[in-house]
Design an enzyme around this catalytic site. Structure first.
Site, short mmCIF file in Angstrom:
data_model
loop_
_atom_site.label_atom_id
_atom_site.label_comp_id
_atom_site.label_asym_id
_atom_site.label_seq_id
_atom_site.Cartn_x
_atom_site.Cartn_y
_atom_site.Cartn_z
N SER A 194 1.12 -1.19 0.41
CA SER A 194 -0.10 0.34 0.17
C SER A 194 1.21 1.41 0.13
O SER A 194 1.90 1.46 -0.77
CB SER A 194 -1.34 -0.18 1.55
OG SER A 194 -1.86 1.56 1.15
N THR A 195 1.13 2.11 1.02
CA THR A 195 1.73 3.39 0.68
C THR A 195 2.94 3.07 1.50
O THR A 195 3.63 1.87 1.95
CB THR A 195 1.31 3.60 2.47
OG1 THR A 195 -0.04 4.85 2.67
CG2 THR A 195 2.51 5.65 2.29
N HIS A 212 -2.17 -1.71 -3.29
CA HIS A 212 -3.85 -0.82 -2.55
C HIS A 212 -2.99 1.33 -4.29
O HIS A 212 -3.13 1.82 -3.52
CB HIS A 212 -3.79 -0.15 -1.94
CG HIS A 212 -4.27 -1.11 -1.06
ND1 HIS A 212 -3.53 -0.68 0.57
CD2 HIS A 212 -4.95 -2.03 -1.14
CE1 HIS A 212 -3.94 -1.77 1.54
NE2 HIS A 212 -4.58 -3.25 0.18
N MET A 252 -0.02 0.82 5.04
CA MET A 252 -1.65 1.43 6.08
C MET A 252 -2.56 0.74 6.59
O MET A 252 -2.25 -0.35 5.77
CB MET A 252 -1.24 2.63 6.32
CG MET A 252 -2.62 3.45 5.12
SD MET A 252 -2.70 4.69 5.62
CE MET A 252 -2.13 5.74 4.38
N ASP A 305 -4.42 -4.90 5.98
CA ASP A 305 -5.05 -5.49 5.28
C ASP A 305 -4.18 -6.66 4.50
O ASP A 305 -2.33 -6.37 4.69
CB ASP A 305 -4.38 -4.73 3.39
CG ASP A 305 -6.24 -5.66 2.82
OD1 ASP A 305 -7.20 -6.40 2.77
OD2 ASP A 305 -5.86 -5.26 0.90
#
Length: 357
Positions: free
Chosen positions: A170-171, A197, A291, A294
């Site tokens: 993600s991030t 993401h 973050m 998930d």
């Protein structure tokens, strides 16, 4: 909580004031300065020493947002959140920026009230996380040697005849993926799925960029296509990527627009959950920076279903945000914790290969 100082860089006076107002709705955040172009931004980075910068991709003059980012990272590295529209041109710039060290990106508000409210919240959250990432990095760099290799179980590698590799991020993911995917061996005898993401359109640009540097072919996944060994498939933004078996017992991509899970679509948990019904397969799951949580539930479901799973989590020292790997580690089902520069080799070792083979 200590106030977080923010520099807002945008060529539009209206957008500078809009972003400033959004940020300062949170009393912890203070916009210490705004800048209208690259030269103005670089001067104010030195003068005001912000904790976080929001930076427009498109700027007037001889320095666009990407050039400004490169100068910031070389002169006074500061967590930077890129702001952009969703045109094909800016999407490529955003992927380049994140791969070059930007913390994250946010699409500019369109003017719709619901959109503005969503972006205001997203902006405040990401600024706080960007500021926190510096504190975490300083703390973990002092103890980096602790995480060089930590085996949490005595897994002997993947042994079954059919394997599947899943990488979730993600991030900070695009930069992390660029450190992993090009180092994967071209001889890997398994398909590789990436769940990053990202909104629609951005994942195609990400896949194209990874494909330019990887030994393995990388593409955005297409509904119904058969998964091939030694190929990398990126889940399209805005769709969940599931895996199913067709009548010939081939693994196929099954894209879904079902509701977001963990607030995201694609969701790593959804992909992992779809693997439970596969018979005769074992799995390597690597959770990188990001973050939230998930991926953690999906790992638990695979393990509780009796599947053979070897799980790798990126260590805190190299994560932009240590949320997802930490949540996975807390399940007690992670086999190895590795810094990002060891992830590719760790995956390849499960097949008796080296990352640079």
């Amino acid at each position: 909580m200590k106030q977080i100082k923010v520099l807002v860089v945008d060529d539009s006076a209206f957008m500078r004031q809009t972003i400033k107002a959004m940020i300062e709705e949170d009393p912890v955040l203070q916009v210490v300065a705004t800048a209208r172009n690259g030269a103005d931004a670089l001067e104010k980075v030195i003068r005001f020493k912000p904790d976080v910068i929001t930076l427009d991709i498109i700027l007037p003059g001889d320095r666009d947002g990407l050039a400004v980012l490169h100068e910031i990272m070389s002169t006074r590295p500061t967590p930077t959140i890129m702001l952009s529209g969703a045109s094909n041109e800016t999407i490529n710039y955003v992927i380049e920026a994140i791969s070059s060290g930007a913390f994250d990106f946010i699409c500019k508000p369109s003017g719709k009230p619901a959109d503005i409210a969503r972006i205001e919240t997203e902006l405040q959250v990401k600024i706080k996380q960007a500021a926190e990432s510096v504190t975490v990095r300083k703390r973990t760099n002092n103890a980096a040697q602790v995480y060089q290799r930590e085996d949490l179980s005595s897994s002997g590698g993947v042994q079954s005849h059919s394997q599947l590799i899943i990488i979730g991020s993600s991030t900070g993911g695009p930069k992390a993926l660029q450190a992993v995917i090009p180092q994967l061996s071209e001889h890997l005898p398994a398909p590789i799925l990436i769940v990053q993401h990202m909104p629609p359109k951005f994942t195609k640009s990400l896949a194209d960029r990874l494909n330019r540097y990887a030994k393995l072919p990388v593409k955005e996944a297409v509904n119904g296509e058969i998964l091939k060994k030694g190929h990398v498939y990126v889940a399209p933004g805005g769709l969940h990527l599931c895996v199913s078996c067709n009548e010939q017992n081939h693994l196929c991509v099954d894209l879904s627009s079902s509701p977001p899970v963990n607030g995201v679509r694609p969701s790593i948990d959804v992909t992992l959950r779809s693997l439970v019904q596969l018979q005769g397969y074992s799995f390597i799951v690597a959770l990188l920076t990001g973050m939230g949580k998930d991926g953690a539930k999906g790992i638990l479901e695979l393990c509780e279903a009796g599947k053979q799973v070897h799980t790798i989590a990126e260590s805190e020292e190299t994560c932009t945000v240590f949320g997802m790997p930490k949540a996975a580690i807390e399940t007690g089902r992670v086999n190895e914790i590795q810094p990002i520069y060891h992830i590719a080799d760790t995956i390849c070792r499960q097949f008796g290969l080296r990352g640079d083979d």
